[in-house]
Design a protein around this motif. Structure first.
Motif, PDB file in Angstrom:
ATOM      1  N   GLU A  76     -17.618  33.550  -1.977  1.00  0.00           N
ATOM      2  CA  GLU A  76     -18.652  34.388  -1.371  1.00  0.00           C
ATOM      3  C   GLU A  76     -19.795  34.649  -2.339  1.00  0.00           C
ATOM      4  O   GLU A  76     -20.966  34.658  -1.958  1.00  0.00           O
ATOM      5  CB  GLU A  76     -18.049  35.716  -0.899  1.00  0.00           C
ATOM      6  N   LEU A  77     -19.470  34.871  -3.597  1.00  0.00           N
ATOM      7  CA  LEU A  77     -20.502  35.114  -4.597  1.00  0.00           C
ATOM      8  C   LEU A  77     -21.337  33.865  -4.846  1.00  0.00           C
ATOM      9  O   LEU A  77     -22.545  33.950  -5.076  1.00  0.00           O
ATOM     10  CB  LEU A  77     -19.867  35.594  -5.903  1.00  0.00           C
ATOM     11  N   ALA A  78     -20.696  32.700  -4.807  1.00  0.00           N
ATOM     12  CA  ALA A  78     -21.433  31.448  -5.005  1.00  0.00           C
ATOM     13  C   ALA A  78     -22.448  31.251  -3.886  1.00  0.00           C
ATOM     14  O   ALA A  78     -23.535  30.708  -4.108  1.00  0.00           O
ATOM     15  CB  ALA A  78     -20.451  30.279  -5.049  1.00  0.00           C
ATOM     16  N   ALA A  79     -22.094  31.711  -2.682  1.00  0.00           N
ATOM     17  CA  ALA A  79     -22.986  31.538  -1.531  1.00  0.00           C
ATOM     18  C   ALA A  79     -24.058  32.618  -1.466  1.00  0.00           C
ATOM     19  O   ALA A  79     -25.224  32.342  -1.163  1.00  0.00           O
ATOM     20  CB  ALA A  79     -22.168  31.544  -0.240  1.00  0.00           C
ATOM     21  N   ALA A  80     -23.675  33.875  -1.779  1.00  0.00           N
ATOM     22  CA  ALA A  80     -24.597  34.998  -1.575  1.00  0.00           C
ATOM     23  C   ALA A  80     -25.182  35.548  -2.870  1.00  0.00           C
ATOM     24  O   ALA A  80     -26.237  36.190  -2.848  1.00  0.00           O
ATOM     25  CB  ALA A  80     -23.884  36.126  -0.822  1.00  0.00           C
ATOM     26  N   GLY A  81     -24.524  35.328  -4.006  1.00  0.00           N
ATOM     27  CA  GLY A  81     -24.996  35.886  -5.257  1.00  0.00           C
ATOM     28  C   GLY A  81     -24.744  37.383  -5.304  1.00  0.00           C
ATOM     29  O   GLY A  81     -23.996  37.933  -4.498  1.00  0.00           O
ATOM     30  N   GLY A  82     -25.393  38.067  -6.246  1.00  0.00           N
ATOM     31  CA  GLY A  82     -25.254  39.510  -6.358  1.00  0.00           C
ATOM     32  C   GLY A  82     -24.312  39.912  -7.468  1.00  0.00           C
ATOM     33  O   GLY A  82     -23.753  39.081  -8.187  1.00  0.00           O
ATOM     34  N   ASN A  83     -24.122  41.225  -7.609  1.00  0.00           N
ATOM     35  CA  ASN A  83     -23.256  41.788  -8.633  1.00  0.00           C
ATOM     36  C   ASN A  83     -21.803  41.653  -8.188  1.00  0.00           C
ATOM     37  O   ASN A  83     -21.418  42.189  -7.151  1.00  0.00           O
ATOM     38  CB  ASN A  83     -23.608  43.282  -8.830  1.00  0.00           C
ATOM     39  N   PRO A  84     -20.959  40.917  -8.943  1.00  0.00           N
ATOM     40  CA  PRO A  84     -19.582  40.675  -8.519  1.00  0.00           C
ATOM     41  C   PRO A  84     -18.790  41.966  -8.291  1.00  0.00           C
ATOM     42  O   PRO A  84     -18.089  42.110  -7.293  1.00  0.00           O
ATOM     43  CB  PRO A  84     -18.989  39.856  -9.666  1.00  0.00           C
ATOM     44  N   GLN A  85     -18.906  42.920  -9.235  1.00  0.00           N
ATOM     45  CA  GLN A  85     -18.150  44.167  -9.116  1.00  0.00           C
ATOM     46  C   GLN A  85     -18.598  44.976  -7.908  1.00  0.00           C
ATOM     47  O   GLN A  85     -17.779  45.528  -7.173  1.00  0.00           O
ATOM     48  CB  GLN A  85     -18.298  44.999 -10.392  1.00  0.00           C
TER      49      GLN A  85
END
Length: 481
Positions: free
Chosen positions: A93-102
């Motif tokens: 999901e982070l690879a697709a949307a980016g953003g702060n992981p925490q």
């Protein structure tokens, strides 16, 4: 004192859990949340509560994350409790949307925990934050800059908003372990043979909180070995002080702030008389009333508004606060208003005066949000000349040039003022009367058949159609907004 007794004492003192509650406990698999679930299970008969466990596997640590999920499922089954386990693929999901992981993981986790609470109709969601977490939070906020509310740290309980299924009440987040140390929780797990899992990411210094826990707190303990206890006491004191000040600010807000859709108005002199400890909180309350998701309710913004509200050398000032809200100071009036509402205010209007009667006739002025009332007086006319309010005027009906109308101001407007020679610009009259700039285009002006201003509510009337001893029919008009 046994851990169970310490937790029960906190639950009773803070009224965290009530008799008959259904409680979902968030369980990561670590010693904090495992101890919490087990303690609540042991207290469930005394508290007369129903328990369920909920676990969120974020998928950050592969096999380790899966092992934690399996452990939580097995523990819940051993205790005879229902278990809600959710699995995510946060790296994808982070690879697709980016953003702060925490931050993104936290949002996803709480959304799923709330879902579990809704499924069982839980009134409470129990979380395993402990005294060490509280100390870390307070120190982090001190380093980043905070006020009294920030020093209060993690709240022992708060409403999550919305209603849990079947209860009709807002779901509450409760933290029964905030006064208990990490070491006490680890010791409890060992005593009970619980064998909780260890999250390997807690040992990395990639995250600020881990740096606080692993490096900064041990370093500061050289000067105060009881640092965590001191920070915990600070949070407890700040929480009590903060609650008192919040209540005082809310009372002031309720008594002194005029509220309408998209707008809050207050008197500058009243605000100036409020205690300094309340002024910043009053501003925060107003901004929270206008919108709940302001991008930056920080100290600098609130201090800037406070300074503009209190400074003596300017009668009119405006400040864009972001989030589509604007602050205006207009003489002794302070206005917080949404920009969309300001844009919707009409700049020009005109309403014909209906034929009056001896009973009161009411007419709306949608553009101003107000209305006016007219009445024809045919008996004891002179008695109505005394005690007129600022929003009222009275004329000799038969001497007026009709038809009459109430309209917005126009360029070049002038009025002959009752009791004075000559005429004066309406613009100057509004300034002299300290009518706020935002109200000048919305203040209705009474004009005669020649479009000549003859009355400005709350400001002045002209010398036209004055009531005398020869007046047979007097006409009274009142404006309300």
């Amino acid at each position: 004192m046994k851990l169970q007794d310490m937790v029960l004492q906190t639950i009773e003192e803070e009224r965290l859990i009530g008799c008959g509650d259904t409680v979902v406990t968030a369980v990561s698999g670590g010693p904090d949340s495992v101890a919490l679930l087990h303690v609540l299970w042991e207290l469930s008969a005394k508290l007369q509560i129903k328990l369920a466990a909920a676990h969120v596997n974020h998928g950050f640590r592969g096999a380790e994350s899966d092992a934690e999920e399996a452990y939580v499922r097995e523990l819940a089954e051993r205790l005879g409790l229902p278990c809600f386990a959710y699995k995510l693929n946060m790296p994808e999901e982070l690879a697709a949307a980016g953003g702060n992981p925490q931050e993104l993981a936290r949002e996803k986790r709480y959304a799923l925990l709330f879902q579990a609470a809704r499924e069982v109709g839980a009134a409470k969601l129990a979380l395993g934050h402990h005294a060490g977490d509280q100390a870390e939070t307070v120190l982090m906020r001190v380093l980043r800059g905070t006020g009294v509310s920030g020093l209060a740290g993690i709240p022992v309980k708060r409403s999550a908003g919305g209603a849990s299924a079947g209860s009709g009440e807002a779901l509450q987040l409760v933290r029964p372990l905030l006064r208990i140390s990490k070491n006490e929780l680890i010791a409890y797990c060992e005593e009970q043979g619980l064998a909780p899992r260890t999250d390997s990411s807690n040992a990395t210094r990639k995250y600020f909180r881990n740096q606080i826990r692993l490096d900064i707190i041990p370093y500061l303990k050289q000067w105060n070995p009881q640092l965590e206890e001191a920070l915990l006491h600070l949070a407890e004191t700040a929480r009590a002080d903060n609650a008192y000040l919040d209540a005082a600010a809310m009372r002031w807000f309720t008594e002194n702030v005029r509220q309408s859709d998209g707008c809050c108005t207050l008197n500058r002199l009243q605000f100036q008389g409020a205690d300094l400890a309340l002024q910043r909180r009053i501003i925060k309350l107003i901004l929270n009333y206008l919108f709940s998701d302001h991008p930056s309710l920080d100290f600098q913004l609130i201090e800037k508004v406070k300074q503009l509200a209190l400074q003596r050398d300017k009668s009119s000032v405006q400040l864009d606060l972001g989030g589509s809200v604007r602050f205006r100071r207009e003489y002794d009036q302070l206005v917080f208003q949404t920009v969309s509402l300001q844009a919707s205010i009409a700049k020009s209007f005109r309403h014909a005066i209906l034929e009056p009667s001896e009973t009161e006739t009411k007419q709306e002025i949608p553009e101003t949000g107000g209305y006016f009332v007219t009445q024809l007086l045919t008996a004891d006319v002179a008695t109505h000349l005394h005690g007129l309010l600022e929003n009222e005027a009275i004329f000799d009906w038969d001497q007026l040039l009709k038809p009459l109308a109430l309209r917005s101001r126009e360029p070049g407007d002038r009025m002959r003022i009752y009791g004075l020679n000559g005429s004066k610009k309406v613009k100057d009259m509004l300034i002299d009367a300290k009518v706020p700039p935002s109200r000048r285009d919305r203040l209705p002006i009474l004009v005669d058949a020649g479009n000549n201003p003859i009355w400005i509510p709350g400001v002045k009337r002209s010398d036209a159609a004055a009531v005398t001893g020869q007046t047979l029919r007097a006409w009274k008009i009142s404006y309300f907004y």
